[in-house]
Design a protein around this motif. Structure first.
Motif, PDB file in Angstrom:
ATOM      1  N   GLU A 182       0.813  -1.215   0.000  1.00 39.38           N
ATOM      2  CA  GLU A 182       0.000   0.000   0.000  1.00 39.38           C
ATOM      3  C   GLU A 182       0.848   1.268   0.000  1.00 39.38           C
ATOM      4  N   ASN A 183       2.138   1.142   0.280  1.00 37.99           N
ATOM      5  CA  ASN A 183       3.021   2.313   0.357  1.00 37.99           C
ATOM      6  C   ASN A 183       3.966   2.436  -0.830  1.00 37.99           C
ATOM      7  N   VAL A 184       3.920   1.491  -1.758  1.00 39.02           N
ATOM      8  CA  VAL A 184       4.857   1.468  -2.878  1.00 39.02           C
ATOM      9  C   VAL A 184       4.284   2.220  -4.070  1.00 39.02           C
ATOM     10  N   ASN A 185       5.087   3.128  -4.625  1.00 37.12           N
ATOM     11  CA  ASN A 185       4.734   3.850  -5.841  1.00 37.12           C
ATOM     12  C   ASN A 185       5.837   3.623  -6.872  1.00 37.12           C
ATOM     13  N   TRP A 186       5.433   3.377  -8.123  1.00 36.42           N
ATOM     14  CA  TRP A 186       6.416   3.151  -9.186  1.00 36.42           C
ATOM     15  C   TRP A 186       6.789   4.469  -9.856  1.00 36.42           C
ATOM     16  N   TRP A 187       8.075   4.631 -10.190  1.00 28.64           N
ATOM     17  CA  TRP A 187       8.466   5.750 -11.038  1.00 28.64           C
ATOM     18  C   TRP A 187       7.813   5.575 -12.409  1.00 28.64           C
ATOM     19  N   PRO A 188       7.538   6.663 -13.112  1.00 34.20           N
ATOM     20  CA  PRO A 188       7.087   6.521 -14.510  1.00 34.20           C
ATOM     21  C   PRO A 188       8.106   5.694 -15.304  1.00 34.20           C
ATOM     22  N   ASP A 189       7.621   4.767 -16.112  1.00 32.87           N
ATOM     23  CA  ASP A 189       8.493   3.807 -16.787  1.00 32.87           C
ATOM     24  C   ASP A 189       9.584   4.469 -17.622  1.00 32.87           C
ATOM     25  N   GLU A 190       9.268   5.625 -18.224  1.00 35.40           N
ATOM     26  CA  GLU A 190      10.246   6.237 -19.127  1.00 35.40           C
ATOM     27  C   GLU A 190      11.376   6.957 -18.396  1.00 35.40           C
ATOM     28  N   TRP A 191      11.235   7.199 -17.086  1.00 32.38           N
ATOM     29  CA  TRP A 191      12.267   7.931 -16.350  1.00 32.38           C
ATOM     30  C   TRP A 191      13.523   7.106 -16.109  1.00 32.38           C
ATOM     31  N   VAL A 192      13.342   5.898 -15.604  1.00 36.08           N
ATOM     32  CA  VAL A 192      14.480   5.015 -15.321  1.00 36.08           C
ATOM     33  C   VAL A 192      14.341   3.803 -16.234  1.00 36.08           C
ATOM     34  N   THR A 193      15.229   3.699 -17.198  1.00 32.89           N
ATOM     35  CA  THR A 193      15.126   2.602 -18.151  1.00 32.89           C
ATOM     36  C   THR A 193      16.300   1.650 -17.987  1.00 32.89           C
ATOM     37  N   SER A 194      16.070   0.429 -18.353  1.00 32.19           N
ATOM     38  CA  SER A 194      17.063  -0.631 -18.245  1.00 32.19           C
ATOM     39  C   SER A 194      17.791  -0.797 -19.573  1.00 32.19           C
ATOM     40  N   PHE A 195      19.118  -0.744 -19.542  1.00 34.69           N
ATOM     41  CA  PHE A 195      19.867  -0.991 -20.769  1.00 34.69           C
ATOM     42  C   PHE A 195      19.533  -2.376 -21.303  1.00 34.69           C
ATOM     43  N   LYS A 196      19.468  -3.342 -20.420  1.00 35.40           N
ATOM     44  CA  LYS A 196      19.250  -4.731 -20.813  1.00 35.40           C
ATOM     45  C   LYS A 196      17.833  -4.970 -21.322  1.00 35.40           C
ATOM     46  N   ARG A 197      16.837  -4.349 -20.689  1.00 36.08           N
ATOM     47  CA  ARG A 197      15.444  -4.628 -21.031  1.00 36.08           C
ATOM     48  C   ARG A 197      14.825  -3.577 -21.966  1.00 36.08           C
ATOM     49  N   THR A 217      14.500   9.212 -21.181  1.00 37.21           N
ATOM     50  CA  THR A 217      15.236   8.563 -20.103  1.00 37.21           C
ATOM     51  C   THR A 217      15.991   9.598 -19.278  1.00 37.21           C
ATOM     52  N   LYS A 218      15.848   9.515 -17.965  1.00 39.59           N
ATOM     53  CA  LYS A 218      16.572  10.393 -17.050  1.00 39.59           C
ATOM     54  C   LYS A 218      17.719   9.647 -16.370  1.00 39.59           C
ATOM     55  N   ILE A 219      17.521   8.361 -16.144  1.00 37.01           N
ATOM     56  CA  ILE A 219      18.551   7.507 -15.550  1.00 37.01           C
ATOM     57  C   ILE A 219      18.572   6.202 -16.333  1.00 37.01           C
ATOM     58  N   LEU A 220      19.780   5.828 -16.789  1.00 42.29           N
ATOM     59  CA  LEU A 220      19.955   4.570 -17.505  1.00 42.29           C
ATOM     60  C   LEU A 220      20.579   3.564 -16.558  1.00 42.29           C
ATOM     61  N   CYS A 221      19.872   2.482 -16.338  1.00 40.78           N
ATOM     62  CA  CYS A 221      20.268   1.506 -15.324  1.00 40.78           C
ATOM     63  C   CYS A 221      20.935   0.287 -15.958  1.00 40.78           C
ATOM     64  N   PHE A 222      22.077  -0.100 -15.387  1.00 43.83           N
ATOM     65  CA  PHE A 222      22.772  -1.324 -15.790  1.00 43.83           C
ATOM     66  C   PHE A 222      22.675  -2.306 -14.630  1.00 43.83           C
ATOM     67  N   HIS A 223      21.776  -3.254 -14.742  1.00 43.89           N
ATOM     68  CA  HIS A 223      21.596  -4.256 -13.695  1.00 43.89           C
ATOM     69  C   HIS A 223      21.984  -5.605 -14.269  1.00 43.89           C
ATOM     70  N   GLY A 224      22.718  -6.389 -13.524  1.00 47.26           N
ATOM     71  CA  GLY A 224      23.230  -7.630 -14.073  1.00 47.26           C
ATOM     72  C   GLY A 224      24.289  -7.335 -15.133  1.00 47.26           C
ATOM     73  N   TYR A 225      24.222  -8.057 -16.242  1.00 45.75           N
ATOM     74  CA  TYR A 225      25.174  -7.848 -17.339  1.00 45.75           C
ATOM     75  C   TYR A 225      24.421  -7.501 -18.613  1.00 45.75           C
TER      76      TYR A 225
END
Length: 259
Positions: A182-197, A217-225
């Protein structure tokens, strides 16, 4: 005054990773901020970065085959402890292997006072027949420091269940649970994008086309490889659908804050 919070421990990442984030924040956040790096080695950090020590290992923590020693990835849960690094107020946590590509003020103006996090990405094939799981990605989240100590306290009470990968596969899955749906809010999808996905092409196009940065994109995330260095050089993972053509545009974005 708002807070930017990062983590660095061990030798996998050098101080230059933190410095890049700090310099990018200075360019893209247009309000007073305190930049905190919780670390076991402050050598080489830019002046202006507030280096704080690693929180002590909770006495309740029990080593498991996957999560042993301290610090480990569960240190992110310890960030919610009241008094951690003397933080108070709106605090944006950023992993240091991300690339900031746009303004950051939106991350403090969006749903102020609420907990916000990336809705974790999953492979397209896994989204065809079911919804994305209700799990955040802890590469970028905002919380009210000094008001969310219950997350840390809940973790201590639920050890070792929180470390049981049959229940919570990752620390971010547990974080989402502990904050409370009930307390979780998602960032708009286009703000933080995944390089991999978000940027890589699907097989077999990934063998011929260079990944493309998503618009807005405001932040490009590299998670995993791959990580940023691997994306720049080109990456060949274990499976053909994980191969990545060398990305000159990642190199340009990655190096813009080196000086």
């Amino acid at each position: 005054m708002v807070n930017i919070l990062t983590l660095k421990w061990g030798t996998l990442y050098s101080a230059s990773y933190v410095n890049r984030v700090y310099r990018a924040v200075k360019k893209n956040l247009h309000r007073p901020f305190r930049f905190v790096c919780i670390t076991d080695d402050a050598t080489g950090l830019d002046e202006g970065i507030d280096a704080q020590p690693i929180p002590e290992k909770p006495k309740e923590f029990i080593d498991t085959p996957r999560y042993s020693g301290w610090p480990n990835i569960y240190i992110k849960i310890a960030l919610f402890k009241d008094g951690c690094a003397d933080l108070k107020g709106p605090t944006l946590f950023l992993d240091i292997d991300q690339i900031i590509t746009g303004e950051l003020d939106s991350f403090f103006d969006y749903k102020p006072g609420e907990f916000c996090i990336v809705h974790n990405w999953i492979e397209l094939r896994k989204r065809l027949f079911r919804k994305r799981p209700f799990v955040g990605n802890s590469s970028c989240f905002r919380f009210e420091a000094g008001k969310m100590g219950y997350v840390y306290e809940k973790w201590l009470k639920e050890l070792p269940e929180s470390l049981d990968t049959s229940i919570y596969q990752t620390e971010q899955a547990y974080m989402t649970h502990a904050v409370g749906e009930e307390n979780v809010n998602w960032w708009p999808d286009e703000w933080v994008t995944s390089f991999k996905r978000s940027c890589q092409w699907m097989w077999p196009l990934n063998h011929f086309l260079v990944p493309k940065l998503r618009k807005n994109t405001k932040i490009l995330c590299f998670h995993g490889y791959p990580n940023p260095d691997q994306a720049i050089a080109g990456y060949k993972g274990k499976h053909l659908n994980t191969w990545v053509k060398p990305c000159a545009w990642v190199k340009e974005l990655w190096e813009v804050n080196d000086k």
